[in-house]
Motif scaffolding. Structure first.
Motif, short mmCIF file in Angstrom:
data_model
loop_
_atom_site.label_atom_id
_atom_site.label_comp_id
_atom_site.label_asym_id
_atom_site.label_seq_id
_atom_site.Cartn_x
_atom_site.Cartn_y
_atom_site.Cartn_z
N ALA A 1 -0.12 4.56 -3.24
CA ALA A 1 -1.36 4.68 -2.51
C ALA A 1 -1.44 5.82 -1.54
O ALA A 1 -2.15 6.71 -0.74
N PHE A 2 -0.77 5.49 -0.34
CA PHE A 2 -0.55 5.41 0.73
C PHE A 2 0.81 6.60 1.67
O PHE A 2 1.83 6.03 0.95
N LYS A 3 0.14 7.48 2.29
CA LYS A 3 2.19 7.43 2.92
C LYS A 3 2.11 7.16 4.62
O LYS A 3 0.93 7.53 4.41
N MET A 4 2.71 6.62 5.10
CA MET A 4 3.12 6.30 6.77
C MET A 4 2.43 8.29 7.44
O MET A 4 2.66 9.21 6.96
N SER A 5 1.50 7.87 8.51
CA SER A 5 1.42 9.09 9.28
C SER A 5 2.12 8.41 10.43
O SER A 5 2.26 9.45 11.10
N SER A 6 1.97 7.25 11.19
CA SER A 6 1.74 6.89 12.94
C SER A 6 1.80 5.88 12.78
O SER A 6 1.52 4.30 11.68
N ILE B 35 -0.75 0.50 12.92
CA ILE B 35 -0.43 0.92 12.26
C ILE B 35 -1.40 2.12 10.98
O ILE B 35 -2.14 1.69 10.77
N ARG B 36 -0.68 3.08 11.34
CA ARG B 36 -1.61 4.50 10.13
C ARG B 36 -1.13 5.40 8.87
O ARG B 36 -0.11 5.07 9.18
N VAL B 37 -1.31 4.79 7.80
CA VAL B 37 -1.60 5.37 6.49
C VAL B 37 -2.35 6.15 5.78
O VAL B 37 -3.74 5.92 6.02
N LEU B 38 -1.39 7.58 5.54
CA LEU B 38 -2.87 8.41 4.78
C LEU B 38 -2.78 8.74 3.20
O LEU B 38 -1.68 8.33 2.76
N ASP C 116 0.78 -0.98 -0.25
CA ASP C 116 0.42 0.19 -0.07
C ASP C 116 0.51 1.39 -0.15
O ASP C 116 0.23 1.99 -0.50
N LEU C 117 1.78 1.07 0.12
CA LEU C 117 3.57 2.29 0.30
C LEU C 117 4.10 2.48 -0.31
O LEU C 117 3.97 3.71 -0.84
N PHE C 118 4.25 1.36 -1.80
CA PHE C 118 5.09 1.28 -2.86
C PHE C 118 4.28 0.75 -3.87
O PHE C 118 3.85 0.02 -3.74
N GLN C 119 4.91 0.89 -5.19
CA GLN C 119 4.29 1.03 -6.47
C GLN C 119 5.36 0.86 -7.10
O GLN C 119 6.55 1.71 -7.56
N GLY C 120 5.96 -0.46 -7.59
CA GLY C 120 6.97 -0.67 -8.71
C GLY C 120 6.73 -0.45 -10.04
O GLY C 120 5.41 -0.04 -10.18
N LEU C 121 7.97 -0.97 -11.01
CA LEU C 121 7.78 -0.88 -12.12
C LEU C 121 5.75 -1.55 -12.87
O LEU C 121 5.54 -0.82 -13.72
#
Length: 389
Positions: free
Chosen positions: A215-220, A227-230, A68-73
């Motif tokens: 799609a998301f970035k780390m929040s807490s 773990i919360r992502v926004l 959810d945090l990273f996207q590859g090729l």
């Protein structure tokens, strides 16, 4: 340690161990997400992640969040198919050895820093660097020189990955690998932000340092709490992300997970205790979603153990398990008996024939198993003992 593969069952006559248990089905239950600081989905995770560094992530609780945090090729679409992700398109040479990826324009990290082909070049080299010790590096071994680089036999800049311009990534393979595009969604193939990794080498994947491109970035991150992502406003396809955030709640115990779902503390649970299948179907039928996943339950055998060196013993353990009883009478969730390591339904993989013993009645199989154990020197006065960890 040398290993084989086994599974478990208890027979009225002896404790036996069988080869490969089940291709499992997963279960999903959910409610509409509660509005909390926007549309925040609270979902269970199967445990506390040890890391969210894509090149070090290996366990399910880690990989779920990393994806959810990273996207590859390449990435997955909503149907689970592998499609271009950070790449807008790609082509393969006639001999199948050169894969050329064109990055989407205006790619950015979650801190607004532009993403170029150099980021992917750096990431492939970092992932295959033996000093990184990436547990999923072997997925990239089809890349030219990747295995030798990962073994420390060649410098990292010898891998078959180049960045001829800011939007082009060229990957040269050792041999034809038609499914290589599907390997580019594994954690070791995901990009990491060099400008952050080198600034915070030991803590870049924990807030407040984490920078991502998905799609998301780390929040807490509160250990054992959640773990919360926004939503990542710099994500290339941010307009298609309907959620404002996701909260991953570590719930390794299935009973606890079910209780938290019923109490409204989580919106999505990944599974429930198999013993409660009938109750869940009856009481939570409208919230229940059951679907197949590719997975096989098995036990790994240490064949350096004296009693397990004899292949007759291993065969006895393999054929004595009643997989059908386990799947039909114990689990109730659509699991299927598995007689091969690769689960049924694996795309492009040939259908494996069922071994001959699987077609025999269990009474015949147990009789053969007891005979094999007898030939190996085991019986009522010298029972076979196997330690399961």
């Amino acid at each position: 340690m040398k290993e084989g593969i086994i599974g478990t069952i208890v027979s009225p006559k002896l404790l036996v161990i069988g080869f490969l248990i089940l291709a499992l089905a997963s279960t999903l239950f959910f409610t509409e997400p509660e509005r909390f600081e926007g549309d925040l989905l609270r979902r269970s995770n199967s445990g506390e992640p040890g890391t969210l560094d894509p090149h070090l992530a290996n366990k399910s609780p880690e990989v779920i969040i990393v994806n959810d945090l990273f996207q590859g090729l390449m990435t997955y679409d909503k149907f689970g198919k592998v499609v271009p992700g950070s790449a807008s398109e790609y082509s393969v040479s006639d001999d199948g050895l050169i894969w050329t990826f064109i990055l989407r324009p205006d790619l950015k990290w979650s801190d607004g820093t532009p993403i170029t082909s150099a980021d992917f070049l750096y990431s492939f080299r970092r992932s295959l660097n033996p000093e990184t010790a990436s547990p999923s590096a072997s997925y990239l071994y089809p890349i030219k020189n990747a295995r030798k680089v990962n073994a420390g036999e060649l410098p990292v800049n010898n891998i078959g990955v180049t960045a001829p311009d800011e939007r082009t990534v060229v990957i040269t393979l050792e041999t034809q690998t038609p499914y290589f595009d599907q390997l580019l969604v594994v954690p070791s193939a995901l990009p990491v932000p060099r400008h952050i990794v080198e600034r915070f080498p030991q803590g870049w994947s924990r807030p407040p340092n984490t920078v991502s491109n998905g799609a998301f970035k780390m929040s807490s991150w509160v250990p054992q709490i959640g773990i919360r992502v926004l939503k990542n406003e710099h994500f290339i396809d941010a307009k298609s992300v309907s959620l404002d955030g996701v909260e991953y709640v570590p719930t390794s115990d299935l009973g606890t997970q079910l209780k938290r779902f019923r109490a409204g503390e989580i919106d999505v649970g990944l599974n429930y205790p198999p013993a409660q299948t009938d109750w869940v179907k009856k009481k939570l039928g409208k919230s229940l979603r059951t679907f197949p996943i590719l997975g096989t339950y098995y036990y790994a055998l240490n064949i350096s153990t004296p009693s397990l060196k004899d292949k007759r013993v291993r065969r006895a353990l393999s054929i004595a398990i009643d997989r059908k009883i386990i799947t039909s009478n114990l689990l109730h969730s659509g699991e299927k008996p598995a007689y091969t390591l690769v689960a049924p339904g694996f795309e492009t993989y040939p259908i494996n024939p069922v071994p001959a013993y699987a077609k025999s009645a269990m009474a015949e199989r147990r009789k053969e198993a007891l005979q094999l154990l007898k030939e190996a020197g085991f019986g009522p006065t010298n029972p076979l003992k196997v330690e399961i960890r």
